[in-house]
Design a protein around this motif. Structure first.
Motif, short mmCIF file in Angstrom:
data_model
loop_
_atom_site.label_atom_id
_atom_site.label_comp_id
_atom_site.label_asym_id
_atom_site.label_seq_id
_atom_site.Cartn_x
_atom_site.Cartn_y
_atom_site.Cartn_z
N ASP A 299 2.77 -29.13 26.72
CA ASP A 299 3.35 -29.84 25.60
C ASP A 299 4.66 -28.99 25.21
OD1 ASP A 299 4.27 -31.25 23.53
OD2 ASP A 299 2.43 -30.78 22.14
N PRO A 300 5.75 -29.49 25.48
CA PRO A 300 6.99 -28.90 24.79
C PRO A 300 6.94 -28.36 23.58
CG PRO A 300 7.61 -31.00 25.90
CD PRO A 300 6.15 -31.02 25.75
N ASN A 301 6.48 -29.09 22.60
CA ASN A 301 6.16 -28.31 21.41
C ASN A 301 5.45 -27.30 21.02
OD1 ASN A 301 7.70 -30.67 20.02
ND2 ASN A 301 5.76 -31.90 20.12
N THR A 302 4.23 -27.07 21.93
CA THR A 302 3.63 -25.93 21.96
C THR A 302 4.64 -24.65 22.47
OG1 THR A 302 1.69 -27.17 22.66
CG2 THR A 302 1.66 -24.70 23.01
N VAL A 303 5.32 -24.99 23.57
CA VAL A 303 6.40 -23.99 24.11
C VAL A 303 7.35 -23.77 23.19
CG1 VAL A 303 7.91 -23.74 25.92
CG2 VAL A 303 5.86 -24.72 26.54
N ALA B 57 12.15 -15.43 33.11
CA ALA B 57 11.08 -15.97 32.32
C ALA B 57 11.41 -16.80 31.06
CB ALA B 57 10.00 -14.97 32.20
N ARG B 58 12.39 -16.34 30.61
CA ARG B 58 12.79 -16.76 29.17
C ARG B 58 13.63 -18.19 29.61
NH1 ARG B 58 9.64 -15.59 24.67
NH2 ARG B 58 9.49 -13.25 24.52
N ASN B 59 14.15 -18.24 30.63
CA ASN B 59 15.12 -19.45 30.98
C ASN B 59 14.53 -20.74 31.07
OD1 ASN B 59 17.49 -20.68 31.54
ND2 ASN B 59 17.42 -20.10 33.68
N VAL B 60 14.13 -21.40 29.86
CA VAL B 60 13.32 -22.38 29.92
C VAL B 60 14.37 -23.24 29.23
CG1 VAL B 60 11.54 -23.82 28.95
CG2 VAL B 60 11.24 -21.56 29.78
N ASN B 61 14.58 -24.72 29.73
CA ASN B 61 15.45 -25.82 29.25
C ASN B 61 14.97 -26.21 27.86
OD1 ASN B 61 16.58 -28.38 28.52
ND2 ASN B 61 17.27 -28.21 30.97
N ASP B 62 15.75 -26.58 26.87
CA ASP B 62 15.40 -27.00 25.53
C ASP B 62 14.55 -28.40 25.64
OD1 ASP B 62 17.30 -28.66 26.09
OD2 ASP B 62 18.57 -28.04 24.27
N ILE B 63 14.83 -29.21 26.50
CA ILE B 63 13.93 -30.30 26.59
C ILE B 63 12.42 -29.81 27.13
CG2 ILE B 63 15.81 -31.71 27.23
CD1 ILE B 63 15.17 -31.85 30.12
N HIS B 64 12.31 -28.71 27.52
CA HIS B 64 10.85 -28.42 28.03
C HIS B 64 10.35 -27.28 26.90
CE1 HIS B 64 12.67 -29.58 32.07
NE2 HIS B 64 11.84 -30.51 31.73
N GLY B 65 10.94 -27.24 26.01
CA GLY B 65 10.60 -26.38 24.86
C GLY B 65 11.22 -25.06 24.57
N GLY B 66 12.25 -25.04 25.38
CA GLY B 66 13.21 -23.80 24.96
C GLY B 66 13.79 -24.07 23.61
N LEU B 67 14.53 -22.91 23.17
CA LEU B 67 15.04 -23.12 21.90
C LEU B 67 16.58 -23.48 22.09
CD1 LEU B 67 13.90 -20.11 19.58
CD2 LEU B 67 13.32 -22.36 19.57
N ASP B 68 17.25 -24.48 21.49
CA ASP B 68 18.41 -24.88 21.65
C ASP B 68 19.37 -24.31 20.67
OD1 ASP B 68 18.06 -26.36 19.32
OD2 ASP B 68 17.80 -28.30 20.28
N LEU C 27 6.08 -21.33 20.34
CA LEU C 27 5.84 -20.09 20.90
C LEU C 27 7.28 -19.27 21.00
CD1 LEU C 27 4.11 -17.86 22.44
CD2 LEU C 27 4.65 -18.97 24.66
N PHE C 28 8.24 -19.90 21.65
CA PHE C 28 9.39 -19.36 21.79
C PHE C 28 9.94 -19.09 20.19
CE2 PHE C 28 9.87 -20.15 26.07
CZ PHE C 28 11.00 -19.63 26.50
N ALA C 29 9.71 -19.89 19.26
CA ALA C 29 10.40 -19.80 17.90
C ALA C 29 9.88 -18.47 17.30
CB ALA C 29 10.05 -21.03 16.88
N SER C 30 8.40 -18.43 17.33
CA SER C 30 8.04 -17.05 16.66
C SER C 30 8.47 -15.73 17.48
CB SER C 30 6.26 -17.23 17.12
OG SER C 30 5.96 -17.36 18.29
N HIS C 31 8.45 -15.85 18.87
CA HIS C 31 9.16 -14.90 19.44
C HIS C 31 10.71 -14.56 18.95
CE1 HIS C 31 6.13 -15.03 23.13
NE2 HIS C 31 5.48 -14.74 21.93
N TYR C 32 11.31 -15.52 19.01
CA TYR C 32 12.78 -15.32 18.52
C TYR C 32 12.90 -14.86 17.13
CZ TYR C 32 17.52 -16.23 18.20
OH TYR C 32 19.06 -16.29 17.99
N PHE C 33 12.11 -15.26 16.43
CA PHE C 33 12.22 -14.89 14.84
C PHE C 33 11.99 -13.53 14.81
CE2 PHE C 33 10.00 -14.30 10.77
CZ PHE C 33 10.83 -14.57 10.00
N VAL C 34 10.77 -12.93 15.31
CA VAL C 34 10.51 -11.56 15.22
C VAL C 34 11.66 -10.53 16.14
CG1 VAL C 34 9.02 -9.88 16.31
CG2 VAL C 34 8.02 -12.15 15.41
#
Length: 211
Positions: free
Chosen positions: A4-8, A100-111, A11-18
């Motif tokens: 699920d992109p929302n799950t990804v 690893a962090r190079n995930v498209n935002d439509i697949h859950g990466g952070l825009d 996860l990205f948001a929590s890591h980026y916030f820290v």
């Protein structure tokens, strides 16, 4: 991507916030240690505060980019390709860590919009933490220096704004700063309007600007 992109995204948001929090906190500590603003120091000592800031920045960067090696996410070993559609959930390998962090935002990466939201929140939290711990440090430093102080306030003790944070916590500094802000804002606003009017494009074009 088989998740699920929302799950990804969560996860990205929590890591980026820290990451944003640690980087902001470290940068702030380096800045306030160089300028002597003790009201925001995380330690009672200038050099220790500066090196702590460097350590926080390095820690934020290292943890953010190495987390895929011990935290499961859309970077399972063998699935990290140029196209993030192929990603599987798992632990990244060292050889694929760079992508690893190079995930498209439509697949859950952070825009950019999400980053513009999370980074300021991390910076604000960094300031709050610095202010709270800085208040304790200022109290500690003043108790150590109390034997050398007299009862009458010095110029440094009555300063406001950033200058006031050199010797006081942000909580002790806010009342004086707010009073001065209220008394000065009218004059600053008036002089700013007058300056803007003096450089009015229409006045310059029609030759009516004052000399």
């Amino acid at each position: 991507m088989n998740t699920d992109p929302n799950t990804v995204r969560d996860l990205f948001a929590s890591h980026y916030f820290v990451f944003a929090f640690l980087a902001s906190l470290g940068t702030l500590q380096i800045a306030v240690s160089n300028s002597g603003i003790r009201g925001l120091w995380l330690t009672p000592h200038r050099e220790m505060t500066r090196w702590l800031g460097v350590a926080l920045i390095v820690t934020g960067i290292v943890v953010f980019f190495l987390q895929p090696m011990w935290v499961e996410g859309p970077w399972a070993a063998g699935s990290v390709q140029a196209d993030s559609v192929t990603r599987e959930i798992g632990i990244a390998s060292w050889g694929e860590l760079a992508g690893a962090r190079n995930v498209n935002d439509i697949h859950g990466g952070l825009d950019g919009n999400k980053q513009a939201m999370w980074f300021p929140l991390g910076a604000i939290l960094a300031f709050v933490v610095s202010a709270l711990i800085g208040a304790v440090n200022v109290k500690t430093l003043r108790s150590l220096e109390s034997s050398d102080e007299n009862d009458s306030p010095t110029a440094a003790q009555t300063d406001d704004g950033l200058a006031g944070l050199v010797n006081r916590s942000i909580f002790a500094n806010l009342p004086a700063s707010f009073r001065n802000f209220k008394s000065d804002i009218a004059g600053v606003w008036r002089s700013g309007i007058e300056s803007a009017d003096h450089w009015s494009l229409f006045k310059m074009i029609f030759g009516r600007s004052s000399s």
